[in-house]
Structures are given as C-alpha cells and as structure tokens.
Design a protein around this motif. Structure first.
Motif, PDB file in Angstrom:
ATOM      1  N   ASP A  77       0.859  -1.180   0.000  1.00 60.15           N
ATOM      2  CA  ASP A  77       0.000   0.000   0.000  1.00 60.15           C
ATOM      3  C   ASP A  77       0.899   1.235   0.000  1.00 60.15           C
ATOM      4  O   ASP A  77       1.666   1.441   0.946  1.00 60.15           O
ATOM      5  N   LEU A  79       0.398   4.294   0.597  1.00 58.88           N
ATOM      6  CA  LEU A  79       0.152   5.289   1.646  1.00 58.88           C
ATOM      7  C   LEU A  79       0.706   4.850   2.995  1.00 58.88           C
ATOM      8  O   LEU A  79       1.131   5.674   3.804  1.00 58.88           O
ATOM      9  N   THR A  80       0.707   3.524   3.243  1.00 57.09           N
ATOM     10  CA  THR A  80       1.183   3.031   4.545  1.00 57.09           C
ATOM     11  C   THR A  80       2.574   2.402   4.454  1.00 57.09           C
ATOM     12  O   THR A  80       3.266   2.271   5.464  1.00 57.09           O
ATOM     13  N   LEU A  84      -0.645  -5.110   1.753  1.00 58.17           N
ATOM     14  CA  LEU A  84      -2.100  -5.062   1.904  1.00 58.17           C
ATOM     15  C   LEU A  84      -2.626  -6.356   2.507  1.00 58.17           C
ATOM     16  O   LEU A  84      -3.576  -6.349   3.293  1.00 58.17           O
ATOM     17  N   GLY A 158     -13.469  -0.920  -2.377  1.00 63.44           N
ATOM     18  CA  GLY A 158     -12.130  -1.496  -2.364  1.00 63.44           C
ATOM     19  C   GLY A 158     -12.075  -2.783  -3.169  1.00 63.44           C
ATOM     20  O   GLY A 158     -12.761  -3.754  -2.847  1.00 63.44           O
ATOM     21  N   ASN A 183      -7.874   3.742  -6.051  1.00 61.71           N
ATOM     22  CA  ASN A 183      -6.477   3.677  -6.469  1.00 61.71           C
ATOM     23  C   ASN A 183      -6.363   2.969  -7.826  1.00 61.71           C
ATOM     24  O   ASN A 183      -6.566   1.759  -7.933  1.00 61.71           O
ATOM     25  N   TYR A 246     -10.861  -3.196   2.330  1.00 63.72           N
ATOM     26  CA  TYR A 246      -9.660  -2.841   3.086  1.00 63.72           C
ATOM     27  C   TYR A 246      -9.776  -1.383   3.532  1.00 63.72           C
ATOM     28  O   TYR A 246     -10.482  -0.586   2.914  1.00 63.72           O
ATOM     29  N   SER A 248      -8.720   2.477   4.052  1.00 73.82           N
ATOM     30  CA  SER A 248      -7.847   3.524   3.500  1.00 73.82           C
ATOM     31  C   SER A 248      -8.558   4.855   3.673  1.00 73.82           C
ATOM     32  O   SER A 248      -9.788   4.895   3.827  1.00 73.82           O
ATOM     33  N   LYS A 249      -7.801   5.932   3.636  1.00 75.94           N
ATOM     34  CA  LYS A 249      -8.368   7.272   3.789  1.00 75.94           C
ATOM     35  C   LYS A 249      -9.396   7.540   2.693  1.00 75.94           C
ATOM     36  O   LYS A 249     -10.491   8.039   2.956  1.00 75.94           O
ATOM     37  N   GLU A 250      -9.057   7.186   1.439  1.00 79.45           N
ATOM     38  CA  GLU A 250      -9.954   7.451   0.311  1.00 79.45           C
ATOM     39  C   GLU A 250     -11.261   6.671   0.437  1.00 79.45           C
ATOM     40  O   GLU A 250     -12.338   7.208   0.197  1.00 79.45           O
TER      41      GLU A 250
END
Length: 701
Positions: A77, A79-80, A84, A158, A183, A246, A248-250
C-alpha cells in the motif's frame, strides 16, 4: 555440538527449499500473469469496454508487487508502506467473506407516512396497508443475521487485488453490484491477479449488473452512485449489502460521503395520483393558453446584467430585509413560496412570485393569506403542473415545463416535439430551485440569493420570523416545526463552519449546485447565512454593491412578459389522443402478471420483481413515456417495501408468505389505478391540505 550443527543444517536446508519453492512459484506467476491480464482485458472489452480502453496500456505511478509464501501476489500500500495482505491473501479473503456472511451490514432506507395525511390518494391508501404489513412483521420475525443466497444490490468499497470477489459471488447472487477502487494502480494490479473474466461472465450469466468506478474521488463516486441508482430504480438502494474490503483514507471518505447523501435517494419519487394530477393541471393550464417560457431564451446585451434577487424564506431573510428595501426599485425581485409573507409585511411587493407545489394547498394559501389587490400587482412564475386556479389570482402568469412529468411529456415532448418551449431542469424539490431555474433559463447573468438558507443555525429559528411558520408573538408553530425539521443533519455553512439542514432541504441544495454548474456564464452570489452552496460566490449582505445606471426596470419586465414568454398553442383533441387510456390499463395488467402467483423462495421473488421493473422501463423512451412517468414513482415506493421485506428477515418461508400477501394489495392498487386514469382530465386536486390548519395563526399548539 554435533546435534546443534545438524539442526542448523536442517534449518538452512528448509530455508533453501522454501526459497527454491518460492522461486518456482514466482516463475509460475511470471508466466501466468500476462495470460491472465490479456484474458481480463478481453473480458472487459466485451462487458465494460471503457475499462479495457483505459487500462490496456496503463502505466502505473507507484506499484510494488511481490510473491507471498502461498504463491500469490501481494501489493504494498503506497500510503502506509505495508503489505495489503498477509502471506496467504486468498485464504485471508475467503475468511473475510465468511465473516461478512455471518454478520452482514445493510443500508437502511425507510420512510414514514404522516398520520394526518388523508387516504384520498389511492397511493397513500395502499402504501399504508403494505407498510403496515411490514411493520407487523418487524414485531414478530427475527431480523436477518446472515447473508442470504440472493441479494438485490451490494456496494463494495475497495477492489485491492480482487481475491475477495470470487468467494463472495460464489456465496451469494447479487443483481446490482457497485464496485469502487479509488487507487488506479491497485485496480491495474488486479488485472494480473483476479479472474475478472470469470467474475464478469458469472454476473452476466446471472442476469446481473455491475458498475465499476476506478480512481474516483468520494464526491464523484457518490454522485455517480446516486445517478445510477435513480436510473435503475432508487428501490435498489434498499437493503443494500455494504462491504469495505480494506481500510484507506480514500475509501473511508467515500463511505462517509455516501452515508451523508444516501437520503437523496428517498426523495422526489412521485406516484400515480401525483402523475394524474400533473396531466390534469397541465391540460387545463394549456387550455388557458398561459404564456410559456420559450426555448433557449436570451436577453439582449443591455439587460443581461440586470440583477435578480431570489428571495426565499430562510431565517437570514430577516437580516437582508433592509438591503432588499434599499434596492427594490433597481433590481428584479423573485419571491419564493412562503417568503412572500415577510416581504409584504415590510411593504415589499415582489415583481414575480414563484411557486412549485401543484396541490390545491398553493391556491388556498395565497387566496386566504394575501389580499387579492396585492396579488394582482404581482407576476406569477410557476410550472405547467400548477393548480389551474392559481393563475387567476395574479395579474400575469408565466409557466415553464417541469422536466420528467407526465404532463410535460405529453405537451412538450410529444405535441411540441421539444421545439418551442424550455424544460426546467433542477427546478425541484424546493421552490428556490424553481426560481433559480427560471432565472438561469430566462437569461439572467447576475443572481443574488437571499434567505435561500437551505438550512438554519438554530433549530428553533428555521424560517423568517415574519412568516406563517411563526405566531404573531414570534413563537414557533410546533406542529409544522416537526415536519420542517424531519431528517435533520449538519453540513458546511456559507459564513460559518456548520449549520443544520434536513434531508429534504439538502436535496434542494444539491440541485442548486447542479443547476449553477450548467450555467457557467451566470454569476451567483450567495448572500444567505445558511448552507454553503456549490458553484456560488459567498457574499455578506453588507458587502453588496450593485452597478450604477442599471436598465429601466419597467421596460425590462415588459420585455420578459412579452418576449421571453410566448403564447402557448393548444388543441384539446390532440392532447386527448396522446393520453392512451387503454394502453395504461394494459401496462397495469402487465405489472400485475409478474406477481400474480404464489412464490416459494426469495430468489424467485427477486427475479419476478426485476422483470417487472424491466417491463415498465421498456416504455421509458416510447410513445407511452408519460405512462412510464406515471407509474415509475409508484413502483419505486412499492418495490422499496418489497425489498425491505425480502432482505430484512431470517426466516425465508415466512418472508415469502408475507410478500405473497403484500402482492395481493399491490394488485388491488393497480386495478384502482386503472379506474383513476379513465377520468384523468377531471383529476384536478381539490383536497384541502391539513397543512392549512397548521399554518393558521389561531393554531398555537
């Protein structure tokens, strides 16, 4: 020491074996990945060609894949910076789907029928009966705890690498699937890992629908989802499975935005009585040959920048009154609905008054609360489905065609062929929408919103204190306040962080944003101390500054009445020929056939309801399009109840039995609708609304 050395050797050999096995798995993956990608692209070319076109030659921005111990691809991922999935992504996703099936989460979309509403509308009468069957079932039947074998719809937030899709679709059949993956790189990677060919073929074979949103923002997904739901039937949003694959911010933002705007799907459905009234009112307004807004109206250059104040009845109107008084001789004043009362109390007579509500309530309100001499000084702008008696109250009346109405379909689309008159888009559900749509379509380029709060800061101060929503002493009329504030929520403010609004107002706010987006040449200044509106410019009322040497107002109004609005031609025989009374009866009979039997399973009922909807929707772009509009809202309401019943209770046998009983009520509804339509041209609304009693100044409950 020898034993330790041998143990170390064994461990080293194990690691070498694992590494060798992993290298073999990686080698297999490398050879399989291009094959799977090509098959998936071919499948998307067949089912969702835009996706294939976008991702066939896609170049990822930040994609890092690796092989797990189980031989499956995993992804980092971005962002992290973390993987995943774990070491066995496939098993992990199977377990996730299993947990979901044991504890599913569903959307809720319910509504209440006001206790004081009269059952003189056949829709209200039969809907109340069906809804009561559902409410009785809620008292005795155990709620649904596990995921059933068949579902009407699902929102899956997701996609990741798509390992969860196959086990989910093996577990349950879903008619309408809404997939989103913010994404793009992640979705691109799924083309190498997920058997999209199998997924798409499976959905197609089951006669399902899949909508895929990739790389979208939370605002775009929500708007697309709501539009798609309305296109396919808002009832699909009832008891929708909600699945977040999953975190995620989005994705969290998408879910929050969806939750915030989900109520939009429950507003503005219409129903058969409403549609019959639409035709009757349009017919009699056409008979009166009222001036009608012409198509693509434009103002001459000298008048395009004439300001128009659109004044609604929000609480901030009380703060704007003095500014309105100061400019009333220079600008065009549009008053919206109940805003006329505060304006008249301050000796401001609007140039045009705008109304939207088609029932007799509108006539009764103006007839009983306002002096006839005053009304005769005011121009009246309204929609073609307005109660015909209303035009008799005002000095001049101009009408515009309200889009997606049975009456509009007959007059504007069938008879006129869309050549002469303008249809008003985004003109509902609140009267400020109607006023703004008129202003934009009449050619105004400078619009100032005042009292168009679309909400309120103080729940006890939801409209102007000078309006009929409050008693003479300024106290709130409690009964009507309950109606006004139903479905309260918080949204960003125009001049402050946050204000209150309601589900109903918020739909109007959204529609204003859509309208102003269409008219990019129009400057819209929001001077209202209420909700922040998209595509408007916030302007404090004290900062208002108008241009010098504005055009002559009386000359401008004369131009509007005689050039922007034109005489409407009317031939009663031609109108009557388009009604298709016999075909309406045939379509009602067709809807009945789909549910006129004893069902034995959820899946059978779901199939019958899906086919019933398709049957009606097949008339949407035919010579009987007005009948589609007559029955679409009705079917949306009843299917919402059917779906609440179908997917909210654990016991399938009792659920099916309850629905078989409810279908008999629906059949009675359709039979009575057939009778109602035989006298459609005489169906003007003559009910006295219970709201009149609430607004009466003597009602101080």
């Amino acid at each position: 020491m020898t034993n330790d050395f041998e143990s170390l050797l064994r461990r080293a050999q194990d690691e070498i074996d694992k590494l060798s096995e992993k290298q073999n798995l990686e080698s297999q993956l490398k050879s399989l990945m291009p094959v799977r990608f090509e098959k998936n692209i071919q499948a998307f070319s067949k089912y969702l060609p835009k996706i294939a076109e976008e991702f066939r030659h896609y170049k990822p921005q930040n994609l890092e894949l690796f092989c797990t111990d189980s031989g499956h691809l995993n992804i980092i991922d971005p962002l992290t910076g973390k993987a995943l999935y774990g070491q066995d992504p496939l098993q992990q996703c199977r377990e996730q789907v299993e947990r979901l099936s044991k504890k599913p989460k569903f959307s809720t979309l319910d509504y209440n029928i006001p206790e004081k509403s009269l059952d003189t509308f056949i829709h209200t009468k039969y809907l109340r009966i069906m809804h009561n069957i559902y409410l009785e079932a809620k008292k005795t039947l155990e709620p649904l705890k596990t995921m059933p074998e068949h579902l009407g719809s699902a929102v899956i937030c997701g996609i990741g690498l798509g390992y969860h899709l196959e086990p989910l679709f093996n577990k349950t059949t879903i008619d309408h699937i809404y997939l989103c993956e913010p994404n793009r790189d992640m979705f691109f990677a799924s083309l190498f890992t997920c058997d999209w060919e199998k997924v798409l073929e499976q959905v197609d074979k089951r006669d399902g629908v899949i909508m895929l949103n990739v790389g979208v923002s939370f605002e775009t997904f929500t708007a697309d989802f709501i539009n798609e739901m309305k296109h396919r039937g808002s009832f699909n949003s009832v008891s929708t499975l909600l699945y977040q694959h999953y975190p995620s911010k989005e994705i969290n933002e998408i879910i929050q935005e969806l939750n915030k705007n989900f109520h939009i799907l429950a507003i503005g459905w219409g129903f058969v009585d409403d549609g019959v009234i639409s035709i009757a009112h349009d017919y009699h307004n056409a008979k009166a040959k009222l001036p009608t807004l012409k198509k693509d109206a434009k103002l001459p250059p000298k008048w395009r920048h004439m300001p128009v104040f659109i004044i609604a009845n929000g609480p901030s109107l009380d703060l704007a009154i003095e500014e309105i008084k100061a400019h009333r001789d220079e600008v065009i004043i549009f008053s919206c609905g109940s805003a006329i009362m505060p304006l008249l109390k301050h000796n401001i007579i609007p140039d045009f008054h705008i109304a939207l509500e088609r029932t007799k309530f509108t006539f009764d309100y103006y007839n009983e609360f306002i002096d006839k001499e005053i009304l005769e000084q005011i121009g009246f702008l309204t929609v073609n489905v307005m109660h015909p008696d209303c035009s008799k109250l005002f000095g001049w009346t101009g009408i515009g065609f309200k889009a997606a109405e049975p009456g509009t379909t007959i007059s504007s689309e069938f008879i006129d062929r869309g050549k002469t008159y303008q249809q008003l888009l985004h003109c509902n559900p609140v009267v400020a929408n109607t006023a703004a749509s008129f202003a934009c379509n009449m050619g105004f380029e400078e619009i100032y919103l005042m009292g168009v709060d679309g909400g309120y800061k103080d729940p006890q101060y939801h409209h102007s204190k000078s309006s009929t929503y409050f008693n003479d002493d300024g106290s709130e009329k409690k009964e009507i306040a309950k109606l006004v504030r139903a479905g309260e929520l918080r949204v960003p403010g125009n001049f402050c962080d946050e204000v209150f609004t309601t589900a109903f107002f918020n739909v109007g706010n959204s529609q204003l944003g859509y309208l102003f987006k269409r008219f990019k040449n129009v400057n819209v200044y929001n001077c209202s101390d209420g909700v922040k509106l998209k595509n408007t410019i916030p302007l404090q009322i004290e900062d208002l500054l108008l241009a010098n040497n504005l055009p002559n107002k009386e000359e401008f109004i004369d131009y509007i009445k005689n050039d922007v609005f034109i005489q409407r031609d009317f031939d009663p025989k031609e109108y009557e020929e388009w009604l298709a009374i016999d075909e309406f009866a045939n379509i009602c009979d067709g809807l009945i056939k789909f549910v006129d039997r004893e069902f034995t399973s959820r899946a059978d009922i779901a199939t019958a309801l899906k086919l019933q909807v398709r049957f009606l929707y097949s008339y949407g772009y035919t010579r009987y399009r007005h009948i589609f509009f007559l029955l679409d809202g009705t079917l949306t309401y009843v299917h919402s109840i059917f779906r609440m019943m179908l997917y909210q209770f654990e016991d399938e046998e009792k659920t099916v039995k309850m629905l078989n009983k409810t279908f008999k009520v629906f059949i009675e509804y359709m039979l009575e609708a057939k009778v109602l339509y035989t006298s459609v041209l005489d169906a003007q609304d003559e009910q006295r609304s219970y709201l009149m009693g609430m607004l009466d100044n003597d009602n101080k409950s």
